[in-house]
Write an enzyme that holds these catalytic residues in place. Sequence first.
Site, PDB file in Angstrom:
ATOM      1  N   HIS A  20       0.832  -1.197   0.000  1.00 54.17           N
ATOM      2  CA  HIS A  20       0.000   0.000   0.000  1.00 54.17           C
ATOM      3  C   HIS A  20       0.877   1.261   0.000  1.00 54.17           C
ATOM      4  CE1 HIS A  20      -3.027  -2.685   2.320  1.00 54.17           C
ATOM      5  NE2 HIS A  20      -3.497  -2.570   1.094  1.00 54.17           N
ATOM      6  N   LYS A  44     -16.529  -8.008   9.226  1.00 58.81           N
ATOM      7  CA  LYS A  44     -17.224  -8.074  10.499  1.00 58.81           C
ATOM      8  C   LYS A  44     -16.247  -8.098  11.667  1.00 58.81           C
ATOM      9  CE  LYS A  44     -21.560  -9.802   8.801  1.00 58.81           C
ATOM     10  NZ  LYS A  44     -21.291 -10.504   7.523  1.00 58.81           N
ATOM     11  N   ARG A  93      -1.409  -6.405  -8.317  1.00 58.96           N
ATOM     12  CA  ARG A  93      -0.281  -7.246  -7.940  1.00 58.96           C
ATOM     13  C   ARG A  93      -0.008  -8.319  -8.964  1.00 58.96           C
ATOM     14  NH1 ARG A  93      -2.870  -7.655  -2.112  1.00 58.96           N
ATOM     15  NH2 ARG A  93      -4.622  -7.404  -3.522  1.00 58.96           N
ATOM     16  N   SER A 131      -2.791  -7.708   3.017  1.00 62.41           N
ATOM     17  CA  SER A 131      -3.080  -7.588   4.450  1.00 62.41           C
ATOM     18  C   SER A 131      -3.416  -8.964   5.022  1.00 62.41           C
ATOM     19  CB  SER A 131      -4.260  -6.644   4.671  1.00 62.41           C
ATOM     20  OG  SER A 131      -3.953  -5.356   4.216  1.00 62.41           O
TER      21      SER A 131
HETATM   22  N1  LIG Z   1       1.148  -5.427  -2.289  1.00 61.30           N
HETATM   23  C1  LIG Z   1       0.373  -4.650  -3.015  1.00 61.30           C
HETATM   24  N2  LIG Z   1       0.816  -4.095  -4.156  1.00 61.30           N
HETATM   25  C2  LIG Z   1       0.009  -3.345  -4.923  1.00 61.30           C
HETATM   26  N3  LIG Z   1      -1.269  -3.081  -4.647  1.00 61.30           N
HETATM   27  C3  LIG Z   1      -1.765  -3.590  -3.534  1.00 61.30           C
HETATM   28  C4  LIG Z   1      -0.990  -4.397  -2.649  1.00 61.30           C
HETATM   29  N4  LIG Z   1      -1.779  -4.790  -1.615  1.00 61.30           N
HETATM   30  C5  LIG Z   1      -2.979  -4.241  -1.848  1.00 61.30           C
HETATM   31  N5  LIG Z   1      -2.988  -3.531  -2.985  1.00 61.30           N
HETATM   32  C6  LIG Z   1      -4.099  -2.813  -3.576  1.00 61.30           C
HETATM   33  O1  LIG Z   1      -4.534  -1.859  -2.644  1.00 61.30           O
HETATM   34  C7  LIG Z   1      -5.929  -1.616  -2.780  1.00 61.30           C
HETATM   35  C8  LIG Z   1      -6.600  -1.782  -1.429  1.00 61.30           C
HETATM   36  O2  LIG Z   1      -6.515  -3.118  -1.077  1.00 61.30           O
HETATM   37  P1  LIG Z   1      -6.956  -3.791   0.280  1.00 61.30           P
HETATM   38  O3  LIG Z   1      -7.163  -2.816   1.354  1.00 61.30           O
HETATM   39  O4  LIG Z   1      -8.010  -4.778  -0.041  1.00 61.30           O
HETATM   40  O5  LIG Z   1      -5.583  -4.542   0.604  1.00 61.30           O
HETATM   41  P2  LIG Z   1      -5.257  -6.066   0.563  1.00 61.30           P
HETATM   42  O6  LIG Z   1      -3.813  -6.168   0.942  1.00 61.30           O
HETATM   43  O7  LIG Z   1      -5.681  -6.676  -0.728  1.00 61.30           O
HETATM   44  O8  LIG Z   1      -6.148  -6.591   1.774  1.00 61.30           O
HETATM   45  P3  LIG Z   1      -6.906  -8.002   1.940  1.00 61.30           P
HETATM   46  O9  LIG Z   1      -5.831  -9.035   1.994  1.00 61.30           O
HETATM   47  O10 LIG Z   1      -7.647  -7.808   3.233  1.00 61.30           O
HETATM   48  O11 LIG Z   1      -7.803  -8.106   0.739  1.00 61.30           O
HETATM   49  C9  LIG Z   1      -6.378  -2.586  -3.862  1.00 61.30           C
HETATM   50  O12 LIG Z   1      -6.359  -1.912  -5.092  1.00 61.30           O
HETATM   51  C10 LIG Z   1      -5.311  -3.649  -3.849  1.00 61.30           C
HETATM   52  O13 LIG Z   1      -5.194  -4.301  -5.097  1.00 61.30           O
HETATM   53 MG   LIG Z   2      -7.629  -7.279  -1.216  1.00 60.68          MG
END
Ligand SMILES: Nc1ncnc2c1ncn2[C@@H]1O[C@H](COP(=O)(O)OP(=O)(O)OP(=O)(O)O)[C@@H](O)[C@H]1O
Ligand SMILES: [Mg+2]
Length: 168
Positions: A20, A44, A93, A131
């Site tokens: 992020h 939740k 990703r 995450s």
């Molecule tokens: N490592 C990463 N590199 C690039 N983009 C990312 C990465 N992790 C998350 N994103 C992007 O950030 C945005 C917000 O994602 P989100 O908050 O769902 O994170 P996540 O890491 O995918 O969480 P979860 O594992 O809970 O789904 C989305 O566009 C997601 O594709």
């Molecule tokens: Mg996600």
Amino acid sequence: MTADTLAIYPGSFDPLTNGHVDIIDRGSRLFDRIIVAILLNVEKSPLFTVAERVEIAREVFSKYPNVEVDTFDGLLVEYARHRRAGVIVRGLRAISDFEYEMQMALMNRHLNPEVETVFMMPAEPYTYVSSRIVKEVVALGGSVSSLVPSLVEERLRDKKHGRATLRA
Ligand SMILES: Nc1ncnc2c1ncn2[C@@H]1O[C@H](COP(=O)(O)OP(=O)(O)OP(=O)(O)O)[C@@H](O)[C@H]1O
Ligand SMILES: [Mg+2]
């Protein structure tokens, strides 16, 4: 005269990872301003409360004058309209992200053609970071240093410690 480009980077950020951070850093250089928009009430049982996630993101980006942290609820395009943002930023990703992201981007365009979705790739070491996987690794006792900001690592440790004491 062209207006400033305001971008929104929406997500749950539970917790914020270096993937992020990488995307926000790139966005902060590409757009005049970028809002990290934390979605309310998606999961939740999140690990971090929305207030904790806001506090963490504000702290991590305190040195970025054009990064704002906010929360939103409901339709993303409505939030974009309300904030007068012209761009939605999403991170890509891997191919696995593509199908869902394309569907969301096209649906959002259908709902509000004035908002453009922009995709950005993270630096390679973050292409496997999510995450969810960070939480799994931490729960199993693995190290996530270098995958999350040090403040997040600390907070993850606090949570784990808190839980261990409760159980004892
Ligand atoms: N490592 C990463 N590199 C690039 N983009 C990312 C990465 N992790 C998350 N994103 C992007 O950030 C945005 C917000 O994602 P989100 O908050 O769902 O994170 P996540 O890491 O995918 O969480 P979860 O594992 O809970 O789904 C989305 O566009 C997601 O594709
Ligand atoms: Mg996600």
